[in-house]
Design a protein around this motif. Structure first.
Motif, short mmCIF file in Angstrom:
data_model
loop_
_atom_site.label_atom_id
_atom_site.label_comp_id
_atom_site.label_asym_id
_atom_site.label_seq_id
_atom_site.Cartn_x
_atom_site.Cartn_y
_atom_site.Cartn_z
N LYS A 133 0.81 -1.20 0.00
CA LYS A 133 0.00 0.00 0.00
C LYS A 133 0.85 1.26 0.00
O LYS A 133 0.69 2.14 -0.85
CB LYS A 133 -0.91 0.03 1.24
N THR A 134 1.74 1.35 0.97
CA THR A 134 2.55 2.55 1.13
C THR A 134 3.43 2.79 -0.10
O THR A 134 3.54 3.92 -0.59
CB THR A 134 3.41 2.42 2.41
N THR A 135 4.02 1.72 -0.60
CA THR A 135 4.87 1.83 -1.78
C THR A 135 4.07 2.29 -2.99
O THR A 135 4.51 3.15 -3.76
CB THR A 135 5.53 0.46 -2.08
N PHE A 159 -0.32 2.72 13.21
CA PHE A 159 -0.07 1.54 14.04
C PHE A 159 1.31 0.93 13.85
O PHE A 159 2.07 0.76 14.80
CB PHE A 159 -1.14 0.47 13.76
N ARG A 160 1.66 0.60 12.62
CA ARG A 160 2.89 -0.17 12.41
C ARG A 160 4.14 0.67 12.69
O ARG A 160 4.19 1.87 12.40
CB ARG A 160 2.96 -0.72 10.99
N ALA A 161 5.15 0.02 13.23
CA ALA A 161 6.39 0.70 13.55
C ALA A 161 6.96 1.37 12.31
O ALA A 161 7.13 0.73 11.28
CB ALA A 161 7.39 -0.31 14.12
N CYS A 208 -4.46 8.60 0.66
CA CYS A 208 -4.52 8.25 2.08
C CYS A 208 -4.01 6.84 2.33
O CYS A 208 -4.58 5.86 1.84
CB CYS A 208 -5.96 8.34 2.58
N ASP A 209 -2.96 6.72 3.12
CA ASP A 209 -2.42 5.42 3.52
C ASP A 209 -3.23 4.91 4.72
O ASP A 209 -3.76 5.71 5.51
CB ASP A 209 -0.94 5.58 3.93
N THR A 210 -3.35 3.62 4.84
CA THR A 210 -3.96 3.02 6.03
C THR A 210 -3.10 1.84 6.48
O THR A 210 -2.31 1.32 5.70
CB THR A 210 -5.39 2.50 5.76
MG LIG Z 1 2.10 0.56 4.76
#
Ligand SMILES: [Mg+2]
Ligand SMILES: Nc1nc2c(ncn2[C@@H]2O[C@H](COP(=O)(O)OP(=O)(O)OP(=O)(O)O)[C@@H](O)[C@H]2O)c(=O)[nH]1
Ligand SMILES: Nc1nc2c(ncn2[C@@H]2O[C@H](COP(=O)(O)OP(=O)(O)OP(=O)(O)O)[C@@H](O)[C@H]2O)c(=O)[nH]1
Ligand SMILES: [Mg+2]
Lengths: 335, 471
Positions: A133-135, A159-161, A208-210
């Motif tokens: 997703k982020t990529t 949430f994720r580190a 929007c990232d989730t």
């Molecule tokens: Mg991500």
């Protein structure tokens, strides 16, 4: 005119460069599937049960869903009976045509993103953990920026580190700003901030990232629904796209993902990532066939420009590139 | 999910095949067709499925069917045993070096869960009084180093990082020196995700291995991986000589057939199962649980196991004969209770039976009540149990005291027991006939069933017939 010839002609009109990239990205997929089908057709002069067994194997090992494969094989058996086809080579175009038909989006426009000039467009990215997703947001930000659009990113994975830092690195690379809060804060609040910022800064596209979430986690799916509600409330018509990011390496579970995210997050399209591996992406066929959610983009690597619009014709072209070439040569020598 | 449960499909297939004493080829083929589809739907690799089905067929044909099972269930039992075996017998341990530090290297595709698992393993090791060092060996992914550092902070475990301008090989070398100098006894090396066909990056991993000489090289595999799992695992294994596998994201609803594929092509044990994003979501891998998850029929499997382990068919038949003659003693009651007991909570057993799912929750089975009733029966003397007529007031008082219940309870139970006995005398037919009759009569108020809210227990024929309750 043969099926492959028509397909090729359709593709010639498209930019050579894009086709090349697509073909390269899919080289592994193509090699495997094409070699196998070619080999199969060569070995089986006559169509019999063993032929269908092997065809089933080829399709299943490409992650085309079991149901879809069974239907397809039944279909083909029907065709063979109806048209009294005896040679495997004669069945091949029918097979390819059926595959393309399964992949083809109902309307060509389906592949295009619902992004319009003169308004703030919001795209929400959802999916299970680690799919890309982020990529993909980084890549898409780059794409829109190149189109001259003003882009803003929202760090909705609280949430994720180091998820926020990861998005910030992408923001720096592409040269776009990121709206964020602390790790652990409410994602809906981050998204709210981002929409306000996007409005006041005259942004064209807000991505929007989730956080990644498995579709069977009810509370996390509810969190997503809340983000969705906030978007809809703060901007009529938003989100304009909800893109489900799927990892091409995923097997049958991708269907469950598409189904559940489709129902609870209002998915409008799919981005299929990691097609640069050896996974064959057959799951696209299953999803298209069983859920009717269009695939809009594909990810072909980890770099900024490794994102391409999904084009079923190109996809199949790449899959069957070897065959197309052979046929063209045969036609040429025949004059 | 779209697929019908294997349990249901098998049930249909097996209905045709009831009543055979030996497993013949028809039965095996019938069953294996469904098993094959179930395995494919679970993402087990096509070739792995093919080999597996062939092996089971060979083993199954000609086998005696256990008394308590139908032929179809017998095939499933064999399928399950083979599957567990293939999945790898016992839970594997991490290899610890005699000369610390022990070096553990992670490898795998992008996004599989390497970094997260590195954190979890470090936490797991600290619980065993180890002093781990986590090494940030991913210099490519944006914020990968930071990700590991955040985990290190959360867990209070040191992280070794040299930024993203130093090669992973050099990072690994210095990290091990650092661990030695600081008395840290396990070095966990996180690496960047990479495609197994990326020659340059695979070469880099080989160099890291050269330098770090890991005791463990763990392939981290996403449980949702499809058919390609064999190619990935085969390639990583042949290039790196893996020592084990960690299966991640098992908290999802995937059937996880990749586990079987990976095990089959590498032969390396799956050492851990990751079941969530939090740092404590790491467990030892259980081959048997995984087998029934892949088959998608844990319910039927556990019933088969329980039935075969606990129900003594001969004894049951004896008792049934006695009961038909109107004999029913507290001993028989206790026996039947014990047998059912061994199969698990009564309500769970009901839930496992095909078609009984709907009854679940409505039965109003009171486990505590069952225990009390059992206690009462156990507090009787041998003579009393065999001859209930002996139970006069003083004996009842003694029994109440001995079982920690009240006189009233003892009286109620004895009364219910008498009712049951009477009812049994009325029924002289087979269990099936009894079932029909008791349905008409509206149940028969077993001593441990409260006054049900909704339904009455209807066709329950317990405890008169305890043949394993499937077709
Ligand atoms: Mg991500
Ligand atoms: N080879 C390849 N790798 C990709 C592609 N897209 C993403 N990746 C890699 O996959 C890994 C995970 O990507 P992310 O973008 O962090 O995935 P995510 O869905 O945001 O993950 P979470 O937020 O943790 O759920 C990273 O190592 C990416 O570089 C692709 O198209 N091809
Ligand atoms: N639900 C669930 N999520 C997990 C599990 N293990 C890892 N994840 C998530 O999967 C995503 C990817 O995990 P990472 O540890 O970043 O994966 P990676 O293999 O290091 O990824 P790259 O370094 O990009 O190749 C993150 O969102 C994790 O939180 C698990 O067992 N269950
Ligand atoms: Mg990582």
């Amino acid at each position: 005119m043969s099926f492959f010839k028509r397909l090729r002609d359709a593709i010639v009109q498209k930019s050579e460069e894009v086709t090349q990239k697509f073909t390269d990205g899919l080289a592994k997929t193509r090699d495997l599937l094409v070699e196998k089908v070619e080999d199969l057709v060569r070995r089986y002069k006559k169509i019999d049960d063993d032929f269908f067994d092997e065809l089933e194997e080829i399709l299943i090992t490409s992650d085309v869903g079991v149901n879809t494969v069974m239907e397809l094989i039944d279909d083909l058996r029907g065709e063979v009976r109806k048209h009294k086809i005896e040679n495997a080579i004669d069945l091949q175009p029918i097979l390819s045509e059926k595959l393309v038909a399964l992949l083809k989006n109902d309307e060509a426009a389906d592949t295009a993103l619902n992004v319009e000039d003169g308004r703030l467009n919001v795209i929400l990215f959802v999916g299970v953990n680690g799919v890309g997703k982020t990529t993909t947001i980084g890549k898409m930000a780059h794409m829109f920026k190149q189109q001259g659009k003003k882009v803003l990113l929202a760090a909705g994975d609280t949430f994720r580190a180091a998820a926020i830092e990861q998005l910030e690195v992408w923001g720096d690379r592409v040269g776009v700003e990121v709206i964020k809060q602390q790790q652990g804060s409410d994602p809906a609040a981050v998204i709210y901030d981002a929409v306000q910022a996007a409005k006041s800064r005259n942004v064209d596209v807000l991505l929007c990232d989730t956080a990644g979430r498995l579709q069977n986690k009810v509370n996390l799916m509810e969190e997503l629904a809340k983000v969705h509600r906030v978007l809809a409330r703060e901007l009529p018509g938003a989100p304009h796209e909800v893109l489900l990011v799927l990892d091409a390496t995923t097997g049958q579970n991708a269907l469950s993902q598409a189904k559940t995210f489709g129902e609870s997050a209002g998915v409008t399209g799919i981005v299929l990532t990691k097609l640069d591996g050896t996974a064959k992406g057959g799951i696209v066929i299953a999803i298209r066939n069983e859920l009717n959610i269009p695939v809009k983009y594909v990810g072909l690597g980890e770099k900024m420009d490794d994102l391409q619009p999904f084009d079923p014709e190109q996809f199949v072209h790449a899959l069957f590139a070897g065959l197309i070439q052979q046929e063209t040569e045969a036609e040429n020598t025949q004059g | 999910m779209a697929f019908e449960s294997l349990a249901n499909r098998l049930q249909n297939a097996f209905d045709k095949l009831r009543g055979r004493g030996k497993i013949d080829e028809t039965i095996v083929n019938e069953a294996m067709r469904e098993v094959r589809l179930a395995l494919l739907e679970a993402d087990v690799n096509f070739k792995v499925v093919k080999d597996f089905v062939a092996r089971v067929k060979e083993r199954a044909v000609g086998q005696e069917v256990m008394k308590s099972l139908t032929p179809g269930q017998m095939v499933i039992k064999i399928v399950n045993e083979e599957l567990v075996e293939l999945m790898g017998g016992n839970v594997a341990q991490l290899t610890m070096s005699h000369r610390p530090p022990t070096v553990i290297m992670m490898a795998g595709l992008q996004g599989a869960g390497k970094t997260t698992t590195t954190g979890k393993l470090a936490k797991y090791l600290t619980k065993q009084n180890r002093k781990p060092l986590m090494v940030a060996g991913d210099i490519y992914r944006p914020a990968a180093i930071k990700q590991l550092q955040v985990l290190g902070e959360q867990l209070n475990i040191p992280v070794f990082a040299l930024g993203d301008q130093v090669s992973p090989v050099e990072i690994a070398r210095q990290a091990i020196e650092h661990a030695k100098a600081n008395n840290l006894d396990v070095v966990l090396i996180d690496t960047a995700g990479r495609l197994h066909i990326d020659e340059a990056l695979m070469e880099e991993l080989k160099q890291v291995r050269e330098v770090a000489k890991p005791d463990e090289i763990l392939l981290v595999v996403d449980a949702m991986t499809g058919q390609d799992a064999v190619n990935v695992a085969e390639s990583f294994n042949s290039q790196l000589e893996l020592t084990g596998v960690v299966l991640t994201k098992l908290d999802g609803d995937t059937r996880g057939g990749a586990a079987l594929s990976v095990k089959a092509v590498t032969g390396k044990p799956i050492k851990f199962a990751a079941m969530g994003e939090k740092m404590d979501a790491l467990e030892a891998f259980h081959p048997d649980r995984m087998a029934s998850r892949i088959l998608g029929m844990g319910d039927v499997l556990s019933l088969i196991e329980k039935a075969q382990a606990n129900v003594d068919e001969e004894k049951a038949r004896d008792m049934e004969r006695q009961m038909r003659q109107g004999e029913f003693t507290f001993d028989m009651f206790l026996d039947s209770m014990q047998q059912l007991r061994n199969m698990g909570p009564f309500e769970d057993i009901l839930g496992m039976l095909p078609g009984m799912n709907k009854m679940k929750g409505k039965m109003n089975v009171d486990e505590k009540q069952i225990a009390r009733v059992e206690a009462i029966a156990k507090s009787m003397t041998k003579a009393e149990r065999a001859n209930p007529d002996l139970l006069n007031a003083s004996r009842r008082k003694r029994i109440a005291a001995g079982s920690g219940t009240s006189i009233q309870e003892v009286n109620r139970f004895i009364k219910q027991f008498d009712d049951m006995k009477k009812m049994m005398k009325q029924f002289s037919g087979t269990a099936e006939k009894m079932m029909k009759k008791s349905k008409k009569k509206g149940g028969m108020g077993l001593p441990f069933m409260g006054k049900g809210k909704g339904g009455n227990p209807g066709g329950m024929n317990f405890p008169f017939n305890f043949k394993p309750p499937f077709k």
